[in-house]
Design a protein around this motif. Structure first.
Motif, PDB file in Angstrom:
ATOM      1  N   VAL A  14      -0.356 114.455 -36.491  1.00  0.00           N
ATOM      2  CA  VAL A  14      -1.107 113.324 -37.021  1.00  0.00           C
ATOM      3  C   VAL A  14      -0.596 112.083 -36.303  1.00  0.00           C
ATOM      4  O   VAL A  14       0.545 111.690 -36.472  1.00  0.00           O
ATOM      5  CB  VAL A  14      -0.923 113.195 -38.547  1.00  0.00           C
ATOM      6  CG1 VAL A  14      -1.668 111.976 -39.059  1.00  0.00           C
ATOM      7  CG2 VAL A  14      -1.417 114.448 -39.248  1.00  0.00           C
ATOM      8  N   MET A  15      -1.442 111.478 -35.479  1.00  0.00           N
ATOM      9  CA  MET A  15      -1.024 110.385 -34.616  1.00  0.00           C
ATOM     10  C   MET A  15      -1.748 109.109 -35.014  1.00  0.00           C
ATOM     11  O   MET A  15      -2.718 108.711 -34.386  1.00  0.00           O
ATOM     12  CB  MET A  15      -1.295 110.744 -33.156  1.00  0.00           C
ATOM     13  CG  MET A  15      -0.532 111.958 -32.692  1.00  0.00           C
ATOM     14  SD  MET A  15      -1.038 112.480 -31.045  1.00  0.00           S
ATOM     15  CE  MET A  15      -0.795 110.978 -30.131  1.00  0.00           C
ATOM     16  N   ARG A  16      -1.303 108.500 -36.083  1.00  0.00           N
ATOM     17  CA  ARG A  16      -1.935 107.288 -36.549  1.00  0.00           C
ATOM     18  C   ARG A  16      -1.012 106.072 -36.465  1.00  0.00           C
ATOM     19  O   ARG A  16      -1.440 104.951 -36.735  1.00  0.00           O
ATOM     20  CB  ARG A  16      -2.423 107.465 -37.998  1.00  0.00           C
ATOM     21  CG  ARG A  16      -3.409 108.607 -38.195  1.00  0.00           C
ATOM     22  CD  ARG A  16      -4.667 108.449 -37.364  1.00  0.00           C
ATOM     23  NE  ARG A  16      -5.394 107.239 -37.715  1.00  0.00           N
ATOM     24  CZ  ARG A  16      -6.259 107.156 -38.720  1.00  0.00           C
ATOM     25  NH1 ARG A  16      -6.498 108.218 -39.487  1.00  0.00           N
ATOM     26  NH2 ARG A  16      -6.896 106.036 -38.966  1.00  0.00           N
ATOM     27  N   ALA A 150      -5.553 112.173 -33.448  1.00  0.00           N
ATOM     28  CA  ALA A 150      -5.876 110.761 -33.268  1.00  0.00           C
ATOM     29  C   ALA A 150      -7.354 110.519 -33.560  1.00  0.00           C
ATOM     30  O   ALA A 150      -8.190 111.402 -33.386  1.00  0.00           O
ATOM     31  CB  ALA A 150      -5.538 110.322 -31.844  1.00  0.00           C
ATOM     32  N   VAL A 151      -7.664 109.293 -33.995  1.00  0.00           N
ATOM     33  CA  VAL A 151      -9.042 108.907 -34.287  1.00  0.00           C
ATOM     34  C   VAL A 151      -9.432 107.766 -33.355  1.00  0.00           C
ATOM     35  O   VAL A 151      -8.714 106.775 -33.237  1.00  0.00           O
ATOM     36  CB  VAL A 151      -9.199 108.461 -35.756  1.00  0.00           C
ATOM     37  CG1 VAL A 151     -10.612 107.943 -36.019  1.00  0.00           C
ATOM     38  CG2 VAL A 151      -8.868 109.614 -36.697  1.00  0.00           C
ATOM     39  N   VAL A 152     -10.554 107.913 -32.681  1.00  0.00           N
ATOM     40  CA  VAL A 152     -11.016 106.910 -31.735  1.00  0.00           C
ATOM     41  C   VAL A 152     -11.714 105.768 -32.460  1.00  0.00           C
ATOM     42  O   VAL A 152     -12.621 105.989 -33.265  1.00  0.00           O
ATOM     43  CB  VAL A 152     -11.965 107.528 -30.688  1.00  0.00           C
ATOM     44  CG1 VAL A 152     -12.502 106.462 -29.743  1.00  0.00           C
ATOM     45  CG2 VAL A 152     -11.241 108.617 -29.905  1.00  0.00           C
ATOM     46  N   ALA A 153     -11.285 104.533 -32.175  1.00  0.00           N
ATOM     47  CA  ALA A 153     -11.918 103.357 -32.755  1.00  0.00           C
ATOM     48  C   ALA A 153     -12.965 102.771 -31.820  1.00  0.00           C
ATOM     49  O   ALA A 153     -14.029 102.334 -32.259  1.00  0.00           O
ATOM     50  CB  ALA A 153     -10.867 102.299 -33.082  1.00  0.00           C
ATOM     51  N   GLU A 162      -9.785 103.201 -27.270  1.00  0.00           N
ATOM     52  CA  GLU A 162      -8.744 102.652 -28.138  1.00  0.00           C
ATOM     53  C   GLU A 162      -8.746 103.436 -29.434  1.00  0.00           C
ATOM     54  O   GLU A 162      -9.800 103.803 -29.954  1.00  0.00           O
ATOM     55  CB  GLU A 162      -9.007 101.173 -28.413  1.00  0.00           C
ATOM     56  CG  GLU A 162      -7.919 100.495 -29.220  1.00  0.00           C
ATOM     57  CD  GLU A 162      -8.188  99.015 -29.391  1.00  0.00           C
ATOM     58  OE1 GLU A 162      -8.204  98.551 -30.550  1.00  0.00           O
ATOM     59  OE2 GLU A 162      -8.405  98.322 -28.369  1.00  0.00           O
ATOM     60  N   PHE A 163      -7.544 103.708 -29.967  1.00  0.00           N
ATOM     61  CA  PHE A 163      -7.436 104.548 -31.151  1.00  0.00           C
ATOM     62  C   PHE A 163      -7.260 103.721 -32.419  1.00  0.00           C
ATOM     63  O   PHE A 163      -6.717 102.621 -32.403  1.00  0.00           O
ATOM     64  CB  PHE A 163      -6.271 105.527 -30.975  1.00  0.00           C
ATOM     65  CG  PHE A 163      -6.502 106.496 -29.856  1.00  0.00           C
ATOM     66  CD1 PHE A 163      -7.297 107.618 -30.042  1.00  0.00           C
ATOM     67  CD2 PHE A 163      -5.956 106.266 -28.596  1.00  0.00           C
ATOM     68  CE1 PHE A 163      -7.538 108.497 -28.999  1.00  0.00           C
ATOM     69  CE2 PHE A 163      -6.194 107.146 -27.551  1.00  0.00           C
ATOM     70  CZ  PHE A 163      -6.989 108.261 -27.748  1.00  0.00           C
TER      71      PHE A 163
END
Length: 218
Positions: A14-16, A150-153, A162-163
């Motif tokens: 989990v890469m937040r 990761a979630v892409v923003a 950008e994440f």
């Protein structure tokens, strides 16, 4: 802008949040003194002795994002006074105001704001720190991070990603290596170590572009 990628159903990590970055250098004490004198970032940027050689562009930049042009000018001058070298003087552009310096340890810093006018005196307050990685293929590198949770923003094709890292001390972005070098004002060629370590809660690994992630320690 492209539709954001969804994280894999069974992510490896989990890469937040990025707790800090560690700069690998021949003189960690001097590096720590510079970053504190120039930017006052505390534990967000650390240093330790390098164990590998590096030449040319190291493939990443750090950005100090501030509220207004007065802060850009003030921090730019503080960085030069602390021993940095100017790569690009502070100037206006279509996206705002910014300048680029290179720290004595070789780290390239962009100091920037999207504002074009001041609303008050310089406070020298850094609103956010962004780590930009120069990669060979933004799409494939983005995908590899999404597979790890990761979630892409934001995503602009093969140019930039950008994440989404709400509350993270440091935000992560991906850029094409040549494009990032151009923004930094340096040649894109480089070899050896990136001389940076990304410290996060995620399990330690090395990404497809050779950037090392290590578990954060208190």
């Amino acid at each position: 802008m492209e539709k954001r990628d969804a994280p894999a159903a069974r992510s490896v990590d989990v890469m937040r949040t990025i707790d800090s970055v560690t700069i690998l250098t021949d003189d960690p004490a001097a590096s720590d003194r510079f970053h504190e004198a120039a930017f006052g970032l505390g534990s967000r940027v650390r240093s330790r002795e390098a164990d590998a050689e590096a030449a040319g562009f190291r493939g990443f930049t750090l950005s100090a994002i501030v509220a207004q042009p007065a802060d850009v000018h003030a921090l730019y001058e503080d960085a030069l006074a602390a021993g940095a070298t100017s790569l690009k003087p502070v100037e206006k552009s279509l996206w705002g105001v910014g300048g680029v310096v290179q720290a004595p340890d070789g780290t390239i810093w962009q100091i920037a704001t999207s504002a074009k006018q001041d609303i008050g005196p310089a406070m020298k307050s850094i609103e956010s720190v962004v780590l930009l990685l120069g990669v060979d293929d933004v799409v494939e590198s983005r995908k590899s991070y999404v597979e790890r949770g990761a979630v892409v923003a934001k995503s602009f094709g093969r140019a930039y990603a950008e994440f989404d890292m709400p509350g993270s001390p440091i935000t992560l972005g991906l850029n094409r290596r040549k494009a990032l070098a151009k923004v930094a004002g340096v040649a894109p060629e480089g070899s050896g170590s990136h001389r940076v370590e990304i410290n996060a809660a995620a399990e330690s690994f090395t990404d497809r572009d050779g950037f090392v992630w290590a578990q954060a320690v208190a």
